[in-house]
Design a protein around this motif. Structure first.
Motif, short mmCIF file in Angstrom:
data_model
loop_
_atom_site.label_atom_id
_atom_site.label_comp_id
_atom_site.label_asym_id
_atom_site.label_seq_id
_atom_site.Cartn_x
_atom_site.Cartn_y
_atom_site.Cartn_z
N PHE A 96 25.56 5.36 -1.25
CA PHE A 96 25.43 6.40 -0.03
C PHE A 96 24.27 7.25 -0.59
N ARG A 97 24.30 7.81 -1.77
CA ARG A 97 23.17 8.62 -2.21
C ARG A 97 21.95 7.69 -1.91
N GLY A 98 21.69 6.68 -2.37
CA GLY A 98 20.59 5.85 -2.00
C GLY A 98 20.23 5.58 -0.54
N MET A 99 21.34 5.45 0.13
CA MET A 99 20.89 5.33 1.78
C MET A 99 20.42 6.46 2.40
N TYR A 100 21.27 7.49 2.26
CA TYR A 100 21.00 8.74 2.79
C TYR A 100 19.27 9.31 2.51
N SER A 101 19.28 9.33 0.92
CA SER A 101 17.98 9.60 0.43
C SER A 101 16.75 9.01 0.88
N ARG A 102 17.13 7.60 0.96
CA ARG A 102 15.91 6.50 1.54
C ARG A 102 15.91 7.07 2.86
N GLY A 103 16.81 7.17 3.54
CA GLY A 103 16.49 7.37 5.21
C GLY A 103 15.46 8.77 5.35
N MET A 104 16.26 9.82 4.69
CA MET A 104 15.55 11.36 4.79
C MET A 104 14.05 10.94 4.18
N TYR A 105 13.69 10.11 3.30
CA TYR A 105 12.56 9.97 2.58
C TYR A 105 11.76 9.16 3.69
N HIS A 106 12.31 8.60 4.64
CA HIS A 106 11.33 7.78 5.56
C HIS A 106 11.01 8.78 6.46
N VAL A 107 11.93 9.95 6.99
CA VAL A 107 11.65 10.81 7.88
C VAL A 107 10.53 11.55 7.38
N ALA A 108 10.58 11.90 5.99
CA ALA A 108 9.62 12.94 5.40
C ALA A 108 8.09 12.14 5.16
N LEU A 109 8.21 10.83 5.00
CA LEU A 109 6.95 10.14 5.14
C LEU A 109 6.17 10.06 6.59
N LEU A 158 0.98 -1.10 -0.15
CA LEU A 158 0.13 0.10 0.10
C LEU A 158 0.76 1.40 -0.04
N ILE A 159 2.13 1.02 -0.15
CA ILE A 159 2.94 2.30 -0.29
C ILE A 159 2.61 3.05 -1.61
N ALA A 160 1.81 2.52 -2.35
CA ALA A 160 1.23 3.10 -3.64
C ALA A 160 0.61 4.54 -3.20
N GLY A 208 2.04 2.40 4.14
CA GLY A 208 3.14 3.01 3.13
C GLY A 208 4.34 3.44 3.90
N VAL A 209 4.37 3.95 5.01
CA VAL A 209 5.62 4.19 5.89
C VAL A 209 6.29 3.09 6.01
N TYR A 210 5.66 1.82 6.45
CA TYR A 210 6.52 0.81 6.65
C TYR A 210 7.11 0.51 5.06
N GLY A 211 6.34 0.59 4.42
CA GLY A 211 6.47 -0.17 2.92
C GLY A 211 8.03 0.46 2.34
N ASN A 212 8.08 1.79 2.80
CA ASN A 212 9.54 2.47 2.42
C ASN A 212 10.65 1.61 2.79
N LEU A 213 10.56 0.84 3.88
CA LEU A 213 11.95 0.03 4.22
C LEU A 213 12.00 -1.21 3.18
N SER A 214 11.00 -1.72 2.70
CA SER A 214 10.80 -2.45 1.48
C SER A 214 10.99 -2.22 0.04
N LEU A 215 10.15 -1.33 -0.20
CA LEU A 215 9.76 -1.16 -1.44
C LEU A 215 10.32 0.21 -1.91
N THR A 216 10.69 0.35 -3.37
CA THR A 216 11.40 1.23 -3.87
C THR A 216 10.75 2.37 -4.79
N GLY A 217 9.44 2.08 -5.34
CA GLY A 217 8.80 2.91 -5.91
C GLY A 217 7.43 2.08 -5.99
N THR A 218 6.36 2.87 -6.89
CA THR A 218 4.95 2.25 -7.04
C THR A 218 4.72 1.54 -8.13
N ASP A 219 5.93 1.30 -8.95
CA ASP A 219 5.58 0.58 -10.53
C ASP A 219 6.43 -0.78 -10.46
#
Length: 533
Positions: free
Chosen positions: A121-134, A8-10, A53-64
């Motif tokens: 590093f870009r992927g980890m930092y961005s994914r972590g900050m994305y998690h914060v934003a969610l 449901l991260i969609a 959706g918040v939990y999903g950000n740990l597993s999924l990378t996008g909606t497609d």
């Protein structure tokens, strides 16, 4: 099997969210949904879908699908939360090596020769900050005022949403904990900041204090251990983050917090978790049922397909010579020889005491233990720890994308943290209890036999470091452990290809922290680079 549907991260495709965080988090906007925010949140069950959706950000990378990424500039595999974490915590150590060094970023990490341009590093930092934003957006949309304005007045529904809010805050604490550990700093933003705020730079001390205060504040309001539905966090999750922070506090904030670590370990140990009688059941396709699992990143071969750590490890541990993928529930050849073991890790299992140790899944065959050519997939021993087959023998439904969750926190780690703190002088820890915990793990590893148990004279800090490798390898702990024991940088302990030397060479102390990605520095003028980069 997986009770909370992170597919449901969609919902994260909402244009309002993507537009609000795209500039400072380097997030690629998805196609907007036709419904408005208020319309969505007014629907029955909307808030549960949102927290999923918040939990999903740990597993999924996008909606497609598995190949999509909502983090710009990196592909799906390079921006998956658990996979980036695993690369940075394990691939950079003595545990494992990746054969395909043309994959962007991997060569530099496993040879300890990285710089700030590394896409992982870009992927980890961005994914972590994305998690914060969610989390921040979920909290903004779930205030009592927002609920009232949307006609949500049911006592039960309001209480459920309040529980989701506490879980969201714990998830934000997890992201900031990882950013603190890996990068030593991060942009700091909460739900109280206006959307599009770049956020000031918080250093390790500030991040440590925030995560600590946040978790201590919310623990009483999280569900008791083992009472939440599968896939969702509980008090044990928060206690484990605090325990890990306190264990490493001398690294993070130059302060001894071992006594506090013991308190958190005790809270976990008394929480109802028990060791799985079969060690390897913690790493099988139904490991969400394991009684010692405190929290795991979900994976599902049909529903949450992703190129995350368990898909990578199970396919990657298949031998190029052995073609043994079917024994792990994936294709016979899978990604044959993608992952192999460095000699120094293999040697942690030397000795007759490990002959019957179920943690010893090392496969040697006709292989050379030495890896003189990283690209030669036939060199180096391989591992058989993870599996896409359940504890009852059922094979996962997909031969590539696995059903096996990634164990972020297990009870066994709490046992070993307690033992380490006892040896480091924590006044509230008993060395006899510590010995009992270590031997409980050894007996479990030997099918109930005490033949490999140790006595008190063998319980030393050096033993603990090696035992943590034997118990917790490939679970994203090793780099952190080596740093805490002062064996990561410098030349006191070398391993194959450390520092880009085939036998290992000394590396600089500045490598205890990863650099902030160049793109993150460019997008937020408040951020500064770590020394040495």
């Amino acid at each position: 099997m997986k009770k909370i549907n992170v597919k449901l991260i969609a919902l994260l495709g909402f244009a309002f969210f993507m537009q609000s965080c795209m500039d400072d988090l380097d997030v690629t906007p998805e196609d907007p949904l036709s419904t408005t925010v208020d319309e969505f949140y007014s629907q029955p069950g909307a808030y549960k879908r949102a927290i999923a959706g918040v939990y999903g950000n740990l597993s999924l990378t996008g909606t497609d699908g598995s190949g999509s990424s909502n983090i710009g500039g990196v592909d799906a595999g390079t921006s998956q939360y658990g996979r980036c974490l695993w690369y940075m915590q394990d691939l950079a150590t003595d545990e494992v090596i990746w054969s395909y060094e043309n994959d962007p970023g991997t060569r530099e990490i496993q040879r300890n020769i990285w710089n700030a341009a590394n896409p992982i590093f870009r992927g980890m930092y961005s994914r972590g900050m994305y998690h914060v934003a969610l989390v921040n957006e979920f909290l903004r949309e779930s205030t009592p005022e927002k609920l009232a304005s949307r006609g949500i007045t049911s006592t039960q529904e309001v209480a459920d949403i309040e529980a989701y809010r506490y879980e969201a805050r714990a998830q934000r604490a997890l992201a900031y904990y990882h950013l603190m550990d890996l990068f030593g700093k991060a942009a700091f933003v909460t739900e109280n900041d206006p959307i599009n705020t770049a956020g000031p730079e918080y250093n390790r001390q500030q991040l440590f204090e925030f995560v600590e205060s946040e978790l201590l504040a919310i623990i009483p309001n999280l569900k008791a251990p083992k009472t939440n539905e599968s896939g969702r966090l509980d008090q044990g999750f928060a206690h484990m983050i605090l325990a890990k922070m306190y264990l490493n506090a001398e690294v993070y904030i130059n302060t001894n917090r071992y006594t506090d670590c013991v308190d958190q370990c005790n809270a976990v140990i008394s929480g109802g978790y028990v060791l799985n009688s079969n060690y390897l059941n913690n790493f099988k396709a139904d490991n969400n049922l394991s009684p010692e699992m405190i929290f795991a990143i979900q994976s599902d071969g049909n529903v949450t397909q992703n190129y995350g750590p368990t898909t990578v490890m199970i396919n990657g541990q298949v031998g190029s010579i052995e073609q043994n993928g079917e024994s792990f529930g994936v294709g016979a050849g899978a990604w044959g020889g993608a992952l192999r073991l460095r000699k120094q890790f293999v040697e942690k299992f030397n000795g007759a005491e490990f002959d019957n140790d179920t943690r010893n899944t090392i496969i040697s065959g006709s292989r050379d233990i030495n890896i003189t050519d990283v690209a030669n997939r036939d060199q180096g021993y391989i591992l058989g720890k993870y599996s896409n087959i359940s504890s009852t023998g059922a094979v996962g439904p997909n031969s590539t994308f696995v059903d096996t969750d990634f164990p972020l926190f297990r009870l066994a780690d709490a046992y070993l943290m307690y033992a380490e703190c006892a040896l480091r002088g924590a006044g509230n820890a008993s060395t006899s209890t510590a010995l009992g915990y270590v031997n409980a793990l050894r007996e479990r590893a030997n099918n109930g036999s005490s033949a490999a148990n140790i006595n008190s004279s063998a319980l030393t800090l050096d033993f603990i470091l090696d035992e943590r490798a034997r118990e917790l390898h490939w679970e994203s702990h090793r780099r952190q452990d080596l740093i805490r024991f002062n064996k990561y940088t410098g030349g006191a302990y070398n391993w194959a290809w450390k520092g880009n030397g085939s036998n290992g060479i000394s590396i600089s102390n500045h490598l205890k922290l990863y650099p902030l990605p160049e793109a993150s520095l460019a997008s937020n003028p408040n951020l500064t680079q770590n020394p040495g980069y």
